[in-house]
Scaffold this active site. Structure first.
Site, PDB file in Angstrom:
ATOM      1  CG  HIS D 192      20.117 -66.288  22.274  1.00 49.03           C
ATOM      2  ND1 HIS D 192      20.301 -65.821  23.546  1.00 49.03           N
ATOM      3  CD2 HIS D 192      19.245 -67.311  22.374  1.00 49.03           C
ATOM      4  CE1 HIS D 192      19.583 -66.550  24.383  1.00 49.03           C
ATOM      5  NE2 HIS D 192      18.941 -67.461  23.702  1.00 49.03           N
ATOM      6  CG  LEU D 227      16.398 -73.294  21.526  1.00 50.14           C
ATOM      7  CD1 LEU D 227      15.782 -72.831  20.220  1.00 50.14           C
ATOM      8  CD2 LEU D 227      15.351 -73.379  22.616  1.00 50.14           C
ATOM      9  CG  ASP D 228      19.054 -70.635  22.573  1.00 55.19           C
ATOM     10  OD1 ASP D 228      18.611 -70.172  21.501  1.00 55.19           O
ATOM     11  OD2 ASP D 228      18.470 -70.527  23.649  1.00 55.19           O
ATOM     12  CB  ALA D 229      23.581 -75.563  21.151  1.00 52.40           C
TER      13      ALA D 229
END
Lengths: 284, 284, 284, 284
Positions: D192, D227-229
Site C-alpha cells: 500500500h 480494504l487496506d485493513a
C-alpha cells in the site's frame, strides 16, 4: 507486583539443549513469559535467555540455581540466573559533560531503568547539584594527571563501598586502570562518542567534520583493556550536512550518545546482552 | 518542455556576491526557480546554485556565460553554467556484481537520472545481456593482473569515444590508474561498500561482522588518487544484529550501496554537489 | 559575542525579489552569514530567510526595519526582522507527564534553545520541584472540567504577565480555548503523540498497538482552532515489533515526542519555520 | 546443499509447549538452527518458529508431520511444517507501474527470494518485455470497468493453473474480488502506497503533500476483504521537506514501496510471518 527469574545461557551448541532446559523449567511448573535463542553457526555457540514467572515456581532463585547446576555442567554453560527483585546497583561516572548523566537520571526516575543508582563519581564537582537533587550520593574524586593512582584507588574504594554491580562511564573522559577493568569485566559500560571503528581518537566530531562525513554516530560498548575495542552493544547515527558546524555535530552527537547509552544500559540491566568472542548477542 | 540553466558557483566569501549575481540574472529577465547558498564560516568560502528558467532569458547558455564571465572574474569564482537540454553522458563501469548496475539502469528508464548512459564497460562479460536489453553498448575489457596498462588504455579509449562527462564505478572492483583519475577529476563517482572511514580495506562486510558492529554502511564519493579518501557525497547505513550472517550483511549492503550511489549520481547530474577542500556541499 | 538580524520573508513569487533584497542588504554593508530561499511552484509563493551580522550594518533593528519597509510593501511581503539579542520568552505548559518538560529544560540549560523560559504553567502541581530547581516560576492552575473558563482566564493572565512570545504545549493534555489560539496564532507549538494524521484521537499508542503497526511516530505542529490539523513542523518515527507491549510503545513514544518537540521549538526560535497555506517551510 | 524443515506454530499459551516441542524434535535427532518464540501476554497466545536441519532427522516432511500431529492436537495448534526443498510458487500481479515488479525480479535473480515466480499477470501489456526477458510467462488480462467479473474469472484460472502458493499485488491497482481473497486468505500480499492508516484513499502522495507531512511511508500487508485493513507485515518511511514536489514524493514513495514489499515477501516466503487477530508476529 510479579517478579521474575531470568536465566541466561551461553554454551557450545548441540542437540537437545532447549529440550533439556525447557523440560526442566516445565518440570518445576515454571511459566516462561519471554524466550530468546540464538545459534551462531560460525562459532558453533548457543545463546538463550528465558524469563520465568517466579510465582509459577515454588522455590527461591538460590534453590532453583542449585537444581539447575547439573544441567549447566553437562552442557558446559556460562550461565546466570537472576531475580528481578534484586535490583542491580549502578555507579555512574561522569566528567563535565552532563547530557548522558541527566538523561540516565531522568530515565531512572521514569522507571525506564530497573536499577538502583548507588552513586555518582566524578573528577569534577559540576554535577553535584543535579545528582543530589535526585537523592543520589555524589563523590568528587579529582584526578591528578601526574599521578592518577591515588584517585583510582579512591574510585575503587567508592565502587566497592557502593556494592556496585555495574559501572557506567557516562562521558567520564578518563581511562580506567586495567585492575578496575578486570575486576568489573563485562560490567563496565562506556559510551564512545564515535561510530567505532571510525574516528577512535580524540575530538571525533571535529575529525568527522574535517573528513566531511554525512553521518555521525556513537557506540555503546563494554570496556576491556584494549581501549575502544570492547564488545559493541549498540550503535546509532545522526545525519549531517555541509550546513552543520562542528558545534552542531557535537550537539547531534550528544543526542545520539545519550540515546545509545540508555538503550545499552537498559538491555544490560535486563540481562539481554550476552558476550562471546568480543561480540554481543543482544536479545532486544 | 521547459529547460533550465544551472549556475553553480564556489568562491571566496565576501559581501555583495548574491546581490551582484541575482541583480545580473534579474537584469536579464531571468526567473529563478531554485536557489541555494551556503557560507562556510571555517573556510571563508561561499557556494551557490541557481536554477533559471531558460525561456525567461532571451539568450543561449553560451551568450549568458560570456555575459557572466566578468562577474565571475571579479569574485574569483570557480563556476559553471549548464543547460539542462544538454544531457550528461555517463559511462558505467562494473565487475560481476549486478545490483548497482541494475538499479541505475532501472532508475534511468524511470526518468530518475537525467543523463544518457553512453556505455557500460566491464572486466567481465556477465552484464552484457541486461545492458544490451536496455539498448546500451557493452564493452568487455578484461584486465590482465600481470599487466593492467593495456586494459586501462582501452578503457580510456572507450571513455573518450563515448564522450563521457562522468564515470560511475558501480562496483568495478579495479583501481583506476592516476592518469584516468586526473583526466576526469571531480567526475568519477565511486560507491564504497563501507561506512568510510571504517573498514576501508577488502571484504568490509566480513570485517564488520567480525567486529560485531550494529550498523553497516556505504559511502558514495568522488574518486581521487588517494584511494577511498575522496570527497564524500553521500552515506547511509543499515541496522544489523547478531542474527545476521555475513551473507545477510552482504545482502543489506547491496541495498545500501545502490541507494547511496543512486542518490549521489542523481545529485551530481543535477549539479547539486560542489567540492572544496576534499569535502562536498550538497544542495539536495 | 556577535549578534545577528534575521530577516524572514514570505510573498508572492516574482522576478527580482532576491536581487532587491540582497542589494538592499549589501547597500547597507550587511554581511549575510546564512541564506535560504524557496519558491513553491504550486502556490507561486516565495520564502526566504537571511541571517545578517548585525555589526556589519551600522544601524539598529528598528532603523533597519524602517529602511526595509518600502521594499516589503512593494513585494507584498509577510515579513519579520528579528534581533538575536532580544531572546524570545517562552511559556511551557505541561500536565503530569514530565518527559518533554525535562528534556526542554535540559536543552535550555545546555544552550540548545535560544530563549528565556518565562514560566511553566500546569493543571497539576507535580512538576513544581524540577521547574523551580531550574529557577523558573511555576504556576499551578487546576482546570475544573465542569467550567474551564476561569482556569483559562488565569492561564491567559499568566501568559500575558510573562510577556510570552511563544507557548509550548509540552504534553499539556488540555485543549486551549479558541481565543488563546487566535491571540497567539503561529506561536503556540504542540507535540502530538501520534504520526498525524494517523490515530488522531485519544490513547494513540494503544490504537497503534491494536492496529499492529510497525512504526509509531510523533508530530510537532502549530496549534490552530482545528484540533490536530495545524501546520506540521516536524515528525519522526520509532520502529516497533510484535515484541513490544503498549507500555513499550508509550516509552518509545516519549523519546520520539521529546526529540520532535525539541527540534520543532529550536527551529521556531531560530525563525526557521515559515507558514503558508497550513503548511510549513522549514529552513533547517 | 542442506535443506531444512520449518515448523511454525500458533496456539493458546500454556506451560510446557516449548518443552514438548523441543523434546519431540530432539527425540527425532533433530538439530535446530533457528528458534524464535513469542508469548503475547495480552491475547494469551503463543507463537514459535523452528528451523530444523532436515538431514539430522531421518524422515520426510510428511512423516514428520504425522508424528507431530498428536502434539499439535493436544495444544490446539495452528501449525505448518514446510520443507525448503519445495519452493513456493508466486504469482505477481502488476498494473503499469514497474518499480516493484522490477525490484522483485532483480531480487529473485539475485537469490534473495526463495521461490519460483510462476507467472506475472497484468491488466496492461507494458511489463511483458522485462518479464519475458526473465523467462517468466506474462498474462495480459484487461479489466473491463463495466464488468470486471470475466477478467477476475480469468485471473483465478491463471492463478490456479500456475498452482500459486502466494499472490503478490505489486502495484496492481485493482481490488481483488472477495472470492479470490478468501481462497488465498493469508497468502495475498499487497503493497500500500501509504503509511497506513494515514491517507488510505487514492493518490496518497498528493494527499501527503497537501497535508504538508514531513514523512511519507508505505505499508506491506495481507489482503483481507476489508480494504487496506489487513494485517500489517512491514512499514517504512522516507523523510520529505518543503523542497519536494508531489513528483519527488512519488519517487521517494517508489523506493519505500519496493523496499517494504521485498522485505515483507521475503519474510512470508521464509515462514517468518504469523498472523493472529489481524496482527502479525514477524520473526525477522
Amino acid at each position: 507486583m510479579s517478579h521474575y527469574y531470568r536465566l541466561v545461557v551461553s554454551c557450545p551448541d548441540q542437540r537437545g539443549i532447549v529440550s533439556r532446559v525447557s523440560s526442566f523449567i516445565a518440570g518445576q511448573g515454571g511459566s516462561i513469559t519471554e524466550a530468546s535463542q540464538h545459534s551462531d553457526l560460525e562459532s558453533g555457540r548457543f545463546f538463550m535467555r528465558y524469563v520465568i514467572l517466579a510465582d509459577s515456581i515454588g522455590m527461591s532463585a538460590e534453590t532453583l540455581r542449585d537444581a539447575f547446576a547439573p544441567i549447566a555442567d553437562e552442557f558446559e554453560m556460562d550461565w546466570a540466573l537472576t531475580d528481578t527483585r534484586r535490583r542491580r546497583r549502578v555507579v555512574l561516572m561522569v566528567s563535565r559533560e552532563s547530557h548522558c548523566l541527566v538523561d540516565l537520571l531522568y530515565r531512572w526516575t521514569a522507571d525506564e531503568l530497573d536499577c538502583d543508582i548507588a552513586a555518582v563519581i566524578s573528577n569534577h564537582d559540576d554535577m553535584r547539584s543535579i545528582t543530589e537533587w535526585h537523592g543520589i550520593p555524589y563523590h568528587h574524586v579529582p584526578v591528578d594527571p601526574a599521578d592518577k593512582a591515588p584517585a583510582f584507588a579512591e574510585v575503587q574504594r567508592l565502587v566497592d563501598e557502593a556494592r556496585a554491580d555495574c559501572i557506567v562511564l557516562a562521558r567520564y573522559m578518563q581511562i580506567l586502570p586495567p585492575s578496575l577493568c578486570e575486576r568489573y569485566a563485562g560490567r563496565v559500560i562506556n559510551i564512545h562518542h564515535s561510530f567505532l571503528p571510525s574516528f577512535a581518537g580524540a575530538k571525533p566530531y571535529h575529525q568527522a567534520y574535517r573528513r566531511g562525513v554525512k553521518l555521525i554516530g556513537a557506540t555503546c560498548h563494554y570496556v576491556t583493556e584494549d581501549l575502544d575495542a570492547g564488545p559493541i552493544i549498540e550503535q546509532d547515527i545522526h545525519r549531517v550536512s555541509h550546513c552543520h558546524t562542528p558545534n552542531d555535530l557535537v550537539r547531534f552527537g550528544r543526542d545520539v550518545e545519550k540515546a545509545v547509552l540508555a538503550r545499552g544500559l537498559r538491555w544490560h540491566l535486563e540481562d539481554r546482552v550476552l558476550v562471546h568472542d568480543n561480540k554481543t548477542v543482544v536479545f532486544a
